[in-house]
Design a protein around this motif. Structure first.
Motif, PDB file in Angstrom:
ATOM      1  N   GLU A  80       9.546 -23.803  39.448  1.00 30.87           N
ATOM      2  CA  GLU A  80       9.279 -25.124  38.872  1.00 30.87           C
ATOM      3  C   GLU A  80      10.588 -25.875  38.634  1.00 30.87           C
ATOM      4  OE1 GLU A  80       7.201 -27.038  34.885  1.00 30.87           O
ATOM      5  OE2 GLU A  80       6.729 -24.986  35.446  1.00 30.87           O
ATOM      6  N   THR A  83      11.843 -27.100  41.880  1.00 29.53           N
ATOM      7  CA  THR A  83      11.051 -28.256  42.309  1.00 29.53           C
ATOM      8  C   THR A  83      11.490 -29.507  41.550  1.00 29.53           C
ATOM      9  OG1 THR A  83       9.162 -26.829  42.801  1.00 29.53           O
ATOM     10  CG2 THR A  83       8.704 -29.156  42.513  1.00 29.53           C
ATOM     11  N   ILE A  84      11.696 -29.366  40.244  1.00 34.90           N
ATOM     12  CA  ILE A  84      12.136 -30.511  39.437  1.00 34.90           C
ATOM     13  C   ILE A  84      13.494 -31.011  39.919  1.00 34.90           C
ATOM     14  CG2 ILE A  84      12.922 -31.179  37.121  1.00 34.90           C
ATOM     15  CD1 ILE A  84      10.668 -29.371  36.024  1.00 34.90           C
ATOM     16  N   GLN A  86      14.805 -30.592  42.903  1.00 33.80           N
ATOM     17  CA  GLN A  86      14.632 -31.179  44.232  1.00 33.80           C
ATOM     18  C   GLN A  86      14.015 -32.573  44.129  1.00 33.80           C
ATOM     19  OE1 GLN A  86      15.885 -30.021  47.028  1.00 33.80           O
ATOM     20  NE2 GLN A  86      15.141 -31.794  48.102  1.00 33.80           N
ATOM     21  N   ASP A  87      13.011 -32.719  43.255  1.00 36.60           N
ATOM     22  CA  ASP A  87      12.400 -34.031  43.053  1.00 36.60           C
ATOM     23  C   ASP A  87      13.412 -35.035  42.515  1.00 36.60           C
ATOM     24  OD1 ASP A  87      10.002 -33.051  43.960  1.00 36.60           O
ATOM     25  OD2 ASP A  87       9.074 -32.876  41.965  1.00 36.60           O
ATOM     26  N   SER A  90      15.677 -35.995  45.299  1.00 38.02           N
ATOM     27  CA  SER A  90      14.954 -36.878  46.215  1.00 38.02           C
ATOM     28  C   SER A  90      14.818 -38.280  45.626  1.00 38.02           C
ATOM     29  CB  SER A  90      13.575 -36.289  46.511  1.00 38.02           C
ATOM     30  OG  SER A  90      12.827 -37.158  47.321  1.00 38.02           O
ATOM     31  N   ASN A  91      14.435 -38.350  44.346  1.00 36.06           N
ATOM     32  CA  ASN A  91      14.320 -39.650  43.686  1.00 36.06           C
ATOM     33  C   ASN A  91      15.668 -40.360  43.626  1.00 36.06           C
ATOM     34  OD1 ASN A  91      11.597 -39.321  43.285  1.00 36.06           O
ATOM     35  ND2 ASN A  91      11.798 -38.581  41.184  1.00 36.06           N
TER      36      ASN A  91
END
Length: 171
Positions: A80, A83-84, A86-87, A90-91
């Protein structure tokens, strides 16, 4: 002597019978007062040890399950978190691209507006120069010829001359 022997044997059987009765009575008393409680105590002890072993095995199994669950939760938390991150990356990348695209659009708009402003200033300067040259030419021509020319004819002549100059400078 025989009588003595018979008496000894009778005493021997009597003593043996007494000892046998005492032994049986002692065994019966031991069974009632000692053997039952000792056997019960041993059985209770055996049951307690078996329960302790079962309890220890269950505790070990529960601990192993808990370790597995905690490891899975930790792995889930790591996934998790990845993922956070990576997000967020990406953002951040998308925002950076949007900011760059907006800056390029703004720069292009400023460039186009500046070119329009320059072209307008040039047109205004040429128009002002035409008017000034036309007025000056009329004044000079009037003095030279000593007569007034038609202002519209003079302006048309000067406009064609300035357009020729403008085309000459653009090339």
């Amino acid at each position: 002597m025989l009588s003595h022997l018979v008496v000894d044997q009778a005493l021997y059987f009597g003593d043996s019978l007494f000892y046998l009765v005492c032994f049986i009575l002692l065994m019966w008393l031991i069974k009632i007062f000692a053997w039952g409680p000792v056997t019960k105590m041993m059985q209770d002890r055996s049951d307690k040890i078996a329960n302790d072993i079962d309890s220890a095995e269950k505790s070990r199994t529960d601990a192993a399950e808990l370790v597995t669950k905690r490891q899975q939760a930790l792995n889930g938390s790591r996934a998790e978190a990845a993922t956070i991150v990576q997000d967020a990356k990406s953002n951040g990348q998308q925002q950076r691209e949007q900011i760059v695209a907006q800056a390029q659009t703004d720069a292009q708009t400023l460039k186009v507006n500046a070119q329009k402003d320059i072209a307008q200033e040039r047109e205004d300067a040429l128009a002002s120069a035409r008017n000034d040259v036309a007025d000056l030419s009329i004044a000079i021509a009037s003095k030279i010829i000593q007569r007034e020319l038609n202002a519209d004819d003079q302006k048309a002549l000067i406009d064609s001359y300035i357009e020729g100059l403008g085309k000459h400078h653009e090339s």
